[in-house]
Design an enzyme around this catalytic site. Sequence first.
Site, PDB file in Angstrom:
ATOM      1  N   LYS A 124      51.145  67.803  86.227  1.00  0.00           N
ATOM      2  CA  LYS A 124      51.469  67.309  85.063  1.00  0.00           C
ATOM      3  C   LYS A 124      52.818  66.908  85.098  1.00  0.00           C
ATOM      4  CE  LYS A 124      49.750  66.222  81.157  1.00  0.00           C
ATOM      5  NZ  LYS A 124      48.354  65.688  80.943  1.00  0.00           N
ATOM      6  N   ASP A 164      49.940  60.082  79.021  1.00  0.00           N
ATOM      7  CA  ASP A 164      49.709  61.358  78.153  1.00  0.00           C
ATOM      8  C   ASP A 164      50.368  60.970  76.724  1.00  0.00           C
ATOM      9  OD1 ASP A 164      48.427  64.014  78.077  1.00  0.00           O
ATOM     10  OD2 ASP A 164      50.384  64.426  77.320  1.00  0.00           O
TER      11      ASP A 164
HETATM   12  P1  NDP Z   1      49.162  59.479  72.000  1.00  0.00           P
HETATM   13  O1  NDP Z   1      50.658  59.337  72.343  1.00  0.00           O
HETATM   14  O2  NDP Z   1      48.906  58.286  72.225  1.00  0.00           O
HETATM   15  O3  NDP Z   1      48.999  60.046  70.627  1.00  0.00           O
HETATM   16  C1  NDP Z   1      49.506  61.208  70.424  1.00  0.00           C
HETATM   17  C2  NDP Z   1      49.209  61.331  68.848  1.00  0.00           C
HETATM   18  O4  NDP Z   1      49.305  62.685  68.330  1.00  0.00           O
HETATM   19  C3  NDP Z   1      50.056  60.457  67.930  1.00  0.00           C
HETATM   20  O5  NDP Z   1      49.178  60.306  66.783  1.00  0.00           O
HETATM   21  C4  NDP Z   1      51.053  61.417  67.734  1.00  0.00           C
HETATM   22  O6  NDP Z   1      51.778  61.140  66.303  1.00  0.00           O
HETATM   23  C5  NDP Z   1      50.408  62.685  67.379  1.00  0.00           C
HETATM   24  N1  NDP Z   1      51.341  63.957  67.816  1.00  0.00           N
HETATM   25  C6  NDP Z   1      52.037  64.030  69.012  1.00  0.00           C
HETATM   26  N2  NDP Z   1      52.447  65.172  68.886  1.00  0.00           N
HETATM   27  C7  NDP Z   1      52.580  65.651  67.676  1.00  0.00           C
HETATM   28  C8  NDP Z   1      52.936  66.589  66.969  1.00  0.00           C
HETATM   29  N3  NDP Z   1      53.744  67.746  67.575  1.00  0.00           N
HETATM   30  N4  NDP Z   1      52.568  66.859  65.851  1.00  0.00           N
HETATM   31  C9  NDP Z   1      51.758  66.076  65.051  1.00  0.00           C
HETATM   32  N5  NDP Z   1      51.280  65.286  65.810  1.00  0.00           N
HETATM   33  C10 NDP Z   1      51.763  64.888  67.197  1.00  0.00           C
HETATM   34  O7  NDP Z   1      48.977  60.634  73.226  1.00  0.00           O
HETATM   35  P2  NDP Z   1      46.992  60.604  73.522  1.00  0.00           P
HETATM   36  O8  NDP Z   1      46.198  60.222  72.700  1.00  0.00           O
HETATM   37  O9  NDP Z   1      47.128  60.224  74.867  1.00  0.00           O
HETATM   38  O10 NDP Z   1      47.146  62.331  73.672  1.00  0.00           O
HETATM   39  C11 NDP Z   1      46.652  63.434  72.650  1.00  0.00           C
HETATM   40  C12 NDP Z   1      46.281  64.551  73.200  1.00  0.00           C
HETATM   41  O11 NDP Z   1      45.133  64.522  74.102  1.00  0.00           O
HETATM   42  C13 NDP Z   1      47.284  65.334  74.067  1.00  0.00           C
HETATM   43  O12 NDP Z   1      47.046  66.690  74.052  1.00  0.00           O
HETATM   44  C14 NDP Z   1      46.815  65.035  75.710  1.00  0.00           C
HETATM   45  O13 NDP Z   1      47.429  65.910  76.533  1.00  0.00           O
HETATM   46  C15 NDP Z   1      45.412  64.896  75.502  1.00  0.00           C
HETATM   47  N6  NDP Z   1      44.700  64.229  76.472  1.00  0.00           N
HETATM   48  C16 NDP Z   1      45.051  62.656  76.547  1.00  0.00           C
HETATM   49  C17 NDP Z   1      44.562  62.091  77.595  1.00  0.00           C
HETATM   50  C18 NDP Z   1      44.377  60.482  77.816  1.00  0.00           C
HETATM   51  O14 NDP Z   1      43.882  60.031  78.832  1.00  0.00           O
HETATM   52  N7  NDP Z   1      45.532  59.845  76.990  1.00  0.00           N
HETATM   53  C19 NDP Z   1      43.464  62.519  78.607  1.00  0.00           C
HETATM   54  C20 NDP Z   1      43.185  64.171  78.250  1.00  0.00           C
HETATM   55  C21 NDP Z   1      43.644  64.785  77.208  1.00  0.00           C
HETATM   56  P3  NDP Z   1      52.915  59.848  66.353  1.00  0.00           P
HETATM   57  O15 NDP Z   1      52.259  58.829  66.392  1.00  0.00           O
HETATM   58  O16 NDP Z   1      53.440  60.241  64.957  1.00  0.00           O
HETATM   59  O17 NDP Z   1      53.830  60.240  67.448  1.00  0.00           O
END
Ligand code: NDP
Length: 446
Positions: A124, A164
């Site tokens: 990561k 991510d």
């Molecule tokens: P994105 O950046 O596309 O979306 C993240 C979302 O979560 C956004 O809506 C963001 O809000 C919100 N967010 C992020 N940090 C916080 C926080 N500290 N408090 C509240 N809301 C928060 O990321 P992903 O959708 O790709 O990833 C989401 C999760 O899924 C993570 O844990 C990641 O590790 C996991 N994951 C992702 C994969 C992938 O293929 N993308 C694969 C496997 C796991 P805002 O829009 O306001 O920033």
Amino acid sequence: MKTTEVLADLRRRFPNEPEYHQAVEEVLNSIEDVYNSHPEYDRMNLIERLCIPDRIFSFRVSWVDDSGKVRNNMGYRVQHCNAIGPYKGGIRFHSSVNLSILKFLAFEQTFKNSLTTLAMGGAKGGSDFSPRGKSNMEIMRFCQAFIAELWRQLGADTDVPAGDIGVGAREVGYMYGYYKKMAREFTGAFTGKGMSFGGSLMRPEATGYGNCYFLLNMLATRGIDIAGKRVAVSGAGNVATYTMRKLMELGAKVLTMSDSGGTIVAREGLTQEQADYIFELKNVMRGRLSEVPDRFPELEYHPDCRPWQLVKCDIAMPSATQNELDADDAQALLDGGCFAVSEGANMPSTADAVHLFTKARILYAPGKAANAGGVATSGLEMAQNSQKLTWTAEEVDHKLRNIMADIHAQCVKYGQEENGYVNYVRGANIAGFKKVADAMMAQGVL
Ligand code: NDP
């Protein structure tokens, strides 16, 4: 091996890394019995070698913003374990990124990748750079400066990053472009690439869709139909929005979506028009959920709130970030009749919340099993790149469904208790651990 002793030692050697300690503790608690039934593991001190990353790169990333000011961020890559395949894991750009978070994610990734049945090790990386509010050119300059430091450590058979939080197709494109320029080769050294330069169909959808497929497998064990079920989703990024889409396609009602500003509530479920707007707003326009009521005044917006205590739901799918669902939230979900939790995010539930879910014997799938569809499809992207072929969306989706069913079956095999209850945490951890442990034993002390 005694879990308490290993943990105490890790806490002493690596203080101030609470997320890393939390992730290690959860896995060690699950695998302690299996580990101790193999004295040869302990003779080779496998447990320490499995908990401590192979290596960590950390570096300064200096870049110039649009006003000409020089900005500095930290960059990292944690290469955790390559016992079963090249290092593989996403890159996160978010102001909260630090080594504790990346070490926990790389550790989890190792077991998750093992579960996918594909040949991928765990890694990561990321930076405390936040893309929010930055221009495209600033993001491009940052991505180039980040890869200028890291490119030597990457490669299609060495270490293959992906997206991510804060890293989507745009950022992967800029990073891959610069990697290609420095390495002077066009290989599958990144996944999540654009379709015109080696990306896989269905990769954007894969994590959210895969989580829904895993959920369907869990529901089937209790003969439950998803149609009409009330689902609380958190997040509004890649994982959450594709989860929302698939849930609606399956006939479920999506009650909530959230971002870091607050939560949108649709008491009777989002309509297709509302869901399409949220998808566009977050994925294309890069807007805030607080803007949604301007367009749809019938939807509630709760600033600074998470979804879990705002609605009564049947199913919860936390898909934003780590530790976003605590014990009070878990209790509220259980009191409201929630009978299934399937994690799209990595470690979104605190240890206390997980304890409540498993004690209540609800269907609870940890992220390393439920969200593994993303990295599995990255593995399929690597396979297509090696073959220099592109598979159809149907082919990839079919493989994804099979992989999620396979991961579910592994969880049942290793996690089913005598009374029939499936402890998916235990099942996922043991299944993931066994493959990596056997490979490490066979390869000697490295
Ligand atoms: P994105 O950046 O596309 O979306 C993240 C979302 O979560 C956004 O809506 C963001 O809000 C919100 N967010 C992020 N940090 C916080 C926080 N500290 N408090 C509240 N809301 C928060 O990321 P992903 O959708 O790709 O990833 C989401 C999760 O899924 C993570 O844990 C990641 O590790 C996991 N994951 C992702 C994969 C992938 O293929 N993308 C694969 C496997 C796991 P805002 O829009 O306001 O920033």
